[in-house]
Design an enzyme around this catalytic site. Structure first.
Site, PDB file in Angstrom:
ATOM      1  N   THR A   1       1.742  11.279   0.864  1.00  0.00           N
ATOM      2  CA  THR A   1       1.321  12.673   1.007  1.00  0.00           C
ATOM      3  C   THR A   1      -0.187  12.824   0.929  1.00  0.00           C
ATOM      4  O   THR A   1      -0.826  13.439   1.791  1.00  0.00           O
ATOM      5  CB  THR A   1       1.995  13.534  -0.074  1.00  0.00           C
ATOM      6  N   VAL A   2      -0.806  12.246  -0.100  1.00  0.00           N
ATOM      7  CA  VAL A   2      -2.251  12.388  -0.286  1.00  0.00           C
ATOM      8  C   VAL A   2      -3.014  11.553   0.731  1.00  0.00           C
ATOM      9  O   VAL A   2      -3.996  12.010   1.325  1.00  0.00           O
ATOM     10  CB  VAL A   2      -2.640  12.004  -1.724  1.00  0.00           C
TER      11      VAL A   2
ATOM     12  N   ARG B   1       3.603   0.531   2.330  1.00  0.00           N
ATOM     13  CA  ARG B   1       4.909  -0.112   2.265  1.00  0.00           C
ATOM     14  C   ARG B   1       5.583  -0.098   3.640  1.00  0.00           C
ATOM     15  O   ARG B   1       6.170  -1.073   4.066  1.00  0.00           O
ATOM     16  CB  ARG B   1       5.803   0.601   1.246  1.00  0.00           C
TER      17      ARG B   1
ATOM     18  N   LYS C   1      -4.383  14.933 -17.537  1.00  0.00           N
ATOM     19  CA  LYS C   1      -5.518  15.689 -17.021  1.00  0.00           C
ATOM     20  C   LYS C   1      -6.384  16.235 -18.155  1.00  0.00           C
ATOM     21  O   LYS C   1      -7.623  16.218 -18.072  1.00  0.00           O
ATOM     22  CB  LYS C   1      -5.012  16.826 -16.138  1.00  0.00           C
TER      23      LYS C   1
END
Length: 453
Positions: free
Chosen positions: A31-32, A63, A223
């Site tokens: 996704t990123v 992958r 975070k």
């Protein structure tokens, strides 16, 4: 959306952008990674104009090579071996967006050992292995950038390291996990139980099939530990954080908080005290009129209290493909600008040069001071007087004490908002309440964060 003529961003032969492009090796094209590749391709001329040189992905580890080929096309080399990217002599900077803390650590350390800068959106990696990775990067004279690891679309790391560099930071607090904020918003707006709100989040893609890191508060703690390091000049101390998720939160308490003029949010809090640092994640009541109480759905919001700037707030998307890509590419632009400069002239990894980083103690739970919300189920509504009497005997100061609104045939609940008190004192009062004959069930306690000091 406006579009400037492409030619206005093309580098001229005499322009610095005409030098060799920054060569990027990417580990991960999920996704990123896919979002990063798309935004780099779409805005390449604009990015080059800002970076002073081109930025191009030259090799990708994935992958599924067939899927990767469909994303990056024919001009990018592909490999199934991430270590090949980390050690490629023709790569200037490695972008690690595969996730995890085991193999990712090895890839990043290998890249550093081979003299490559690193950009990562992997908060778990840096929360667990940050001190080791930053030390290795300093020893090899390379940079590790990670804006995408914290509240992705919000440039909070840059704000702490650069924009607020003149300030003594007093506290950082915020909503840094979009999944839990979505769930809590649904519990409040639609009166859902936790399980039903989680199912909605999963159906809409806001929560993973295994959402444990989010709903148990671990992601927010990763975070918050990184924010504390940048705010206070301390090592990343994730292992010492107090972490509580939202899995035990009941919709009754969300409703009772509303009655009292509050909203429930999962907050990450890093607060500097004279005797150390509070480093904690927990569901907490926030005044309904507070700016953080207005951060709803999957959005993130972070506030910083500084001695000179005062209180500043940062708001934006906390997840998303291109939202994270925005932060990753901003880091790549910084690398493009600094590449070739002496390490001592760069912004340090956590905002403080290594000799100034201090081993500040993280305060234990009993030493944390805050106001609290208590929900006390009682045998009869008249037991509200007994609750008040017991809390007075325990010397726990009370700001508000009322009966919960509800159907006449519902079990009575006494709602309490205390004044600020040490956690140890609150725990003693909770123990005394739970042992009392007029209490009809488990006493619920949540912190209250007014963020006004």
């Amino acid at each position: 959306m406006y579009r400037d003529p492409v030619s206005s961003f093309l580098p001229q032969p005499s322009h610095p952008a005409a030098i060799r492009p920054l060569r990027v090796g990417m580990i991960g094209i999920g996704t990123v990674g896919a979002g990063t590749f798309r935004v780099l391709a779409r805005n390449q001329d604009l990015i080059a104009a800002r970076a002073g040189r081109g930025i191009e992905v030259t090799v990708v580890a994935a992958r599924n090579l067939a899927r990767a080929q469909g994303i990056v096309g024919e001009g990018v080399a592909l490999t199934a071996d991430p270590m090949q990217v980390a050690t490629d002599p023709d790569v200037d900077v490695v972008v690690e967006v595969a996730g995890g803390t085991g193999p990712a650590r090895d890839w990043v350390l290998a890249a550093i050992a081979h003299g490559k800068h690193v950009v990562t959106a992997n908060k778990a990696l840096l929360a667990v292995h940050g001190p080791e990775i930053f030390a290795a990067a300093s020893a090899h004279g390379v940079a590790v950038m990670y804006e995408g690891a914290v509240a992705v679309s919000i440039p909070i790391v840059k704000a702490l390291r650069e924009g607020l560099t003149a300030n003594r930071i007093e506290w950082v607090a915020g909503i840094v996990n979009g999944t839990t904020n979505f769930i809590l918003s649904k519990m409040r707006d639609e009166g859902l139980d936790f399980g039903d709100a989680l199912a909605q989040a999963q159906a809409l893609g806001y929560a993973e099939a295994d959402p444990a890191f989010d709903i148990e508060g671990v992601d927010a703690a990763h975070k918050t530990a990184l924010l504390a390091a940048n705010a206070f000049g301390m090592p990343v101390r994730f292992a010492d954080a107090q972490v509580e998720g939202i899995t035990a939160l009941q919709r009754l308490d969300v409703a009772c908080a509303e009655q009292l003029g509050f909203r429930v949010k999962l907050l990450g809090v890093a607060r500097r005290r004279e005797d150390g640092v509070e480093l904690r994640v927990q569901p907490a009541l926030v005044p309904a009129a507070h700016l953080l109480a207005q951060v709803n759905g999957s959005m993130n919001g972070i506030m910083v209290k500084a001695d000179a700037a005062g209180v500043t707030m940062y708001y934006g998307a906390g997840a998303g493909s291109e939202q994270t890509a925005s932060a990753v590419i901003a880091d790549l632009v910084d690398v493009a600008r600094l590449d070739g400069t002496h390490a001592g002239q760069r912004v340090p990894h956590t905002g403080f040069h290594a000799h100034a980083v201090r081993e500040l103690p993280v305060l234990p739970r009993a030493a944390v001071r805050s106001a609290h919300y208590l929900r006390v189920p009682v045998q009869a509504a008249t037991d509200i007087a007994a609750v008040a009497e017991l809390l007075a005997a325990q010397r726990l100061p009370v700001r508000q004490l009322v009966l919960a609104n509800g159907p006449a045939d519902a079990a009575p609940q006494v709602l309490v908002i205390t004044e600020s008190a040490l956690q140890g004192a609150v725990d003693l009062a909770l123990h005394a309440l739970q042992a009392s004959s007029f209490v009809a069930g488990p006493v619920i306690a949540l912190r209250v964060e007014t963020l006004d000091d």
